[in-house]
Scaffold this motif. Structure first.
Motif, mmCIF file in Angstrom:
data_model
loop_
_atom_site.group_PDB
_atom_site.id
_atom_site.type_symbol
_atom_site.label_atom_id
_atom_site.label_comp_id
_atom_site.label_asym_id
_atom_site.label_seq_id
_atom_site.Cartn_x
_atom_site.Cartn_y
_atom_site.Cartn_z
ATOM 1 N N ASN A 100 0.842 -1.186 0.000
ATOM 2 C CA ASN A 100 0.000 0.000 0.000
ATOM 3 C C ASN A 100 0.884 1.245 0.000
ATOM 4 O OD1 ASN A 100 -1.623 2.257 1.175
ATOM 5 N ND2 ASN A 100 -3.207 0.675 1.268
ATOM 6 N N GLU A 101 0.668 2.130 -0.973
ATOM 7 C CA GLU A 101 1.514 3.310 -1.115
ATOM 8 C C GLU A 101 1.390 4.247 0.077
ATOM 9 O OE1 GLU A 101 0.504 5.160 -4.776
ATOM 10 O OE2 GLU A 101 1.275 3.528 -6.038
ATOM 11 N N GLN A 102 0.234 4.284 0.706
ATOM 12 C CA GLN A 102 0.022 5.205 1.830
ATOM 13 C C GLN A 102 0.662 4.694 3.121
ATOM 14 O OE1 GLN A 102 -4.186 5.855 2.050
ATOM 15 N NE2 GLN A 102 -4.255 7.127 0.204
ATOM 16 N N THR A 103 0.535 3.396 3.392
ATOM 17 C CA THR A 103 1.041 2.846 4.649
ATOM 18 C C THR A 103 2.436 2.256 4.521
ATOM 19 O OG1 THR A 103 0.080 0.653 4.229
ATOM 20 C CG2 THR A 103 -1.316 2.287 5.325
#
Length: 314
Positions: free
Chosen positions: A268-271
């Motif tokens: 996941n790019e955000q996490t």
């Protein structure tokens, strides 16, 4: 003194109407649809294995009703025609002891019925418990007090670990599965005996620690016929929060399931972490999957199983 004439056939007609009305009221009061009546109360399943069991149940009830009608008929026939008549000098009505053909009938017919029922029960059980040597999907189901972990040993993350989902007090674990594929469930407990039960499967099996040491068959297979969300529960009393030990089966079409497993192995790019089940389903929802890809359970709600959160009630 006048005599009231009774119309011939009026009494039987009244009885027939009352019986018909009683039958209509019985069906209406239960709220059963025509399909439910034909299933004789058997719940609707979503697997071929459930259909096999429903067929056995239906024909068993039909056979039981046929036997019941025969027995009821014999009882009423005996009461009506073999009772002591008024004014009769006979001490007892006609007796049937030492009637060899009748005694043979009363012994042979029940034995044949039991043998037939055993045969169809055994064949149905064999179909339900049958396993293919190479299932399409394998899931390791691990039960613990008081939640579930689901791992896919055939799908590895970049770090070499199997894709897995673990439930918590704040999140119901989602067991995402494909439709129209053979699925094998390998069951194991880390502590006490639990039980893996999905009502729509019409099937449950105990989840015990060290099944190989207890001579237990801890695996079964099935195929899910249609998409949907189905609640899962623990069906074995396992401790304080047994009743809260729920999960949800999310059945997706094969193409959606393949996309889900693909997302579970991506970062996941955000996490900066691998996608969780909720994040993968949320991404699929953004791609147009719809409500079926809800990132949270829709059939049950989480319950805090931390005993320290309890407060005094008075």
């Amino acid at each position: 003194m006048g005599v009231t004439k009774r119309t011939p056939g009026s009494r039987p007609g009244k009885v027939a109407k009352i019986a018909a009305l009683a039958g209509l009221v019985a069906i209406t009061a239960t709220g059963c649809s025509g399909e439910e009546v034909l299933r004789f109360g058997w719940p609707e399943g979503v697997t071929p294995e459930a259909d096999h069991m429903r067929t056995l149940w239906t024909w068993t009830v039909v056979a039981a009703l046929a036997v019941g009608v025969l027995v009821w008929g014999l009882i009423f026939w005996t009461v009506a025609f073999h009772r002591k008549k008024k004014g009769s000098t006979e001490a007892l009505p006609r007796q049937f002891q030492y009637n060899v053909p009748l005694e043979l009938f009363c012994v042979v017919v029940p034995v044949v019925m039991v043998c037939v029922l055993f045969f169809f029960t055994a064949t149905t059980e064999s179909k339900v418990l049958a396993k293919e040597p190479d299932p399409d999907v394998t899931v390791d189901v691990i039960g613990f007090q008081w939640n579930w972990e689901f791992a896919y040993p055939d799908s590895e993350t970049p770090d070499g670990e199997p894709v897995s989902t673990v439930g918590s007090s704040s999140e119901i674990p989602l067991l995402v599965l494909p439709t129209d594929r053979v699925i094998q469930y390998n069951l194991r407990s880390t502590d006490v005996i639990h039980s893996f039960w999905v009502p729509e499967f019409n099937f449950k099996r105990d989840v015990i620690p060290f099944p190989e040491k207890n001579n237990q068959d801890n695996a079964f297979q099935n195929t899910i016929d249609r998409e949907g969300a189905f609640v899962g529960r623990c069906a074995e009393l396992c401790g304080t929060y047994h009743a809260m030990m729920n999960f949800e089966v999310r059945a997706l079409s094969p193409d959606k399931f393949d996309r889900y497993m693909e997302l579970r192995t991506q970062v996941n790019e955000q996490t900066g972490q691998l996608n969780t089940a909720a994040e993968a389903l949320s991404a699929m929802q953004d791609e147009g999957c719809g409500e079926l890809c809800s990132p949270t359970a829709t059939t049950t709600q989480p319950f805090a199983t931390d005993r320290t959160l309890r407060t005094a009630t008075g």
